[in-house]
Design a protein around this motif. Structure first.
Motif, PDB file in Angstrom:
ATOM      1  N   LYS A  57      -2.332  -0.457   2.876  1.00  0.00           N
ATOM      2  CA  LYS A  57      -2.336   0.626   1.783  1.00  0.00           C
ATOM      3  C   LYS A  57      -2.275   0.227   0.406  1.00  0.00           C
ATOM      4  N   TYR A  58      -1.028  -0.365   0.388  1.00  0.00           N
ATOM      5  CA  TYR A  58      -0.523  -0.490  -0.954  1.00  0.00           C
ATOM      6  C   TYR A  58      -0.204  -1.996  -1.050  1.00  0.00           C
ATOM      7  N   LYS A 171      -9.134   1.385   4.687  1.00  0.00           N
ATOM      8  CA  LYS A 171      -8.078   1.347   3.895  1.00  0.00           C
ATOM      9  C   LYS A 171      -7.834   2.586   3.131  1.00  0.00           C
ATOM     10  N   THR A 172      -8.825   3.673   3.123  1.00  0.00           N
ATOM     11  CA  THR A 172      -8.803   4.933   2.384  1.00  0.00           C
ATOM     12  C   THR A 172      -7.858   5.872   2.928  1.00  0.00           C
ATOM     13  N   HIS A 173      -7.356   5.571   4.196  1.00  0.00           N
ATOM     14  CA  HIS A 173      -6.259   6.486   4.744  1.00  0.00           C
ATOM     15  C   HIS A 173      -6.526   7.929   4.591  1.00  0.00           C
TER      16      HIS A 173
END
Length: 265
Positions: A57-58, A171-173
Motif C-alpha cells: 500500500k505504501y 492496492k486500494t485496500h
C-alpha cells in the motif's frame, strides 16, 4: 517463506495437536510446547501478512512502531487462537460430518478471485511483477490462490487477490473487504460453536460447554476490537502519522513559501 511455513505447516500441526488433546484428554508438556511454538509461528506469519500488505500500500515507505506491533500481535494471536479452537471443537463434535461444511467454506475463499475475474471479463496482465517462468502462469496463479485461501480460512490475509492486476493484489485496500471477511467468519464461528454446544459439548470437555463457547466468541470479538483499534488509530499514515510522500510534499510547499517570501523581500 515464513507465511508459507506458518499456514501450510504450523496451522495443521496446531489443529491436529489440539484435536488429539481434546479427544484423549491428556496434556503432556511436550505437546504443550509444540502447540505454543506452532502458535508463535502462525502469529509471526500473520504479522508478516500485515507488513506485506502495508508495504504494497505504501510502497515500503512506512515504519512499524512498538505500539503498532504489539496491537497487531494481540489481534492476530487472539484471532488465530479463537478460530483454531472453534474449528477443533466443531470437528470433534461432528467428526467426518463436519467435512462438507469446511470444504464449502474453503472452496468459497479459493474460487472467489477466479469467479470475480471471469464475471468482470478481465484478462491476465501482459506484464507482472511475479515471475511465472518456473511453473507457468496458470499453475503459479493456482498456487497463489490456494495459499491465499488457506490464510483467509484461518485469519484475514491483509490483501485481496486481483488476478487482473500487475501485482495480483488490490492496492486500494477497501475497508469493505475487511468488514465482509470478519462478518462472514464471525457468523461461521457462531454457527460452529452452536453446533458444538448442542451436540457433544459436555461429553467432550467434561465442563461447562456454555462457558467455553462464550469465551471463544468473546476472544474473537476481542481480536476484531484490536483490529479496529489498529486501523482506526495506529495504521501508518493515520492519526497524524504522515507518510513520507506527504511529508516531502509538505516540505516542498514550505520551501516554496519561504522562497516566495525571500523574493518579495
Amino acid at each position: 517463506m515464513s507465511v508459507i511455513q506458518a499456514f501450510l505447516s504450523s496451522i495443521p500441526q496446531l489443529t491436529l495437536q489440539l484435536y488429539i488433546t481434546l479427544t484423549i484428554r491428556e496434556w503432556p508438556v511436550e505437546r504443550a510446547w509444540l502447540m505454543a511454538f506452532s502458535l508463535v509461528s502462525i502469529t509471526y506469519g500473520a504479522i508478516h501478512c500485515n507488513i506485506l500488505a502495508m508495504q504494497i500500500k505504501y510502497d515500503n515507505h512506512f515504519k512499524l512502531h512498538t505500539v503498532q506491533f504489539i496491537c497487531i500481535m494481540f489481534w492476530r494471536c487472539l484471532e488465530i487462537t479463537s478460530r483454531v479452537v472453534t474449528l477443533v471443537l466443531f470437528i470433534a463434535s461432528l467428526k467426518l460430518r463436519s467435512m462438507p461444511f469446511l470444504l464449502v467454506t474453503f472452496s468459497i475463499s479459493l474460487l472467489a478471485p477466479w469467479v470475480e475475474f471471469w464475471i468482470n471479463g478481465s484478462h491476465f496482465p501482459t506484464q507482472t511483477k511475479v515471475d511465472f517462468k518456473p511453473m507457468g502462469r496458470e499453475l503459479t496463479l493456482i498456487v497463489i490462490t490456494v495459499l491465499h485461501a488457506a490464510i483467509d480460512f484461518f485469519c484475514w490475509s491483509g490483501v485481496k487477490l486481483q488476478l487482473s492486476s500487475e501485482e495480483l493484489v488490490d492496492k486500494t485496500h477497501k475497508g469493505s473487504n475487511k468488514t465482509f471477511h470478519y462478518s462472514i467468519r464471525l457468523v461461521e464461528n457462531v454457527m460452529m460453536i452452536l453446533v458444538f454446544k448442542f451436540t457433544d459439548g459436555k461429553s467432550l470437555l467434561n465442563c461447562c460447554d456454555s462457558l467455553i463457547a462464550t469465551q471463544v466468541i468473546i476472544t474473537y470479538l476481542l481480536a476484531i476490537g484490536f483490529m479496529l483499534l489498529f486501523y482506526q488509530y495506529l495504521q501508518p499514515g493515520w492519526s497524524g502519522n504522515s507518510l513520507p510522500d506527504q511529508t516531502e510534499e509538505t516540505n516542498l510547499n514550505q520551501s516554496n513559501v519561504a522562497s516566495t517570501k525571500e523574493t518579495s523581500q
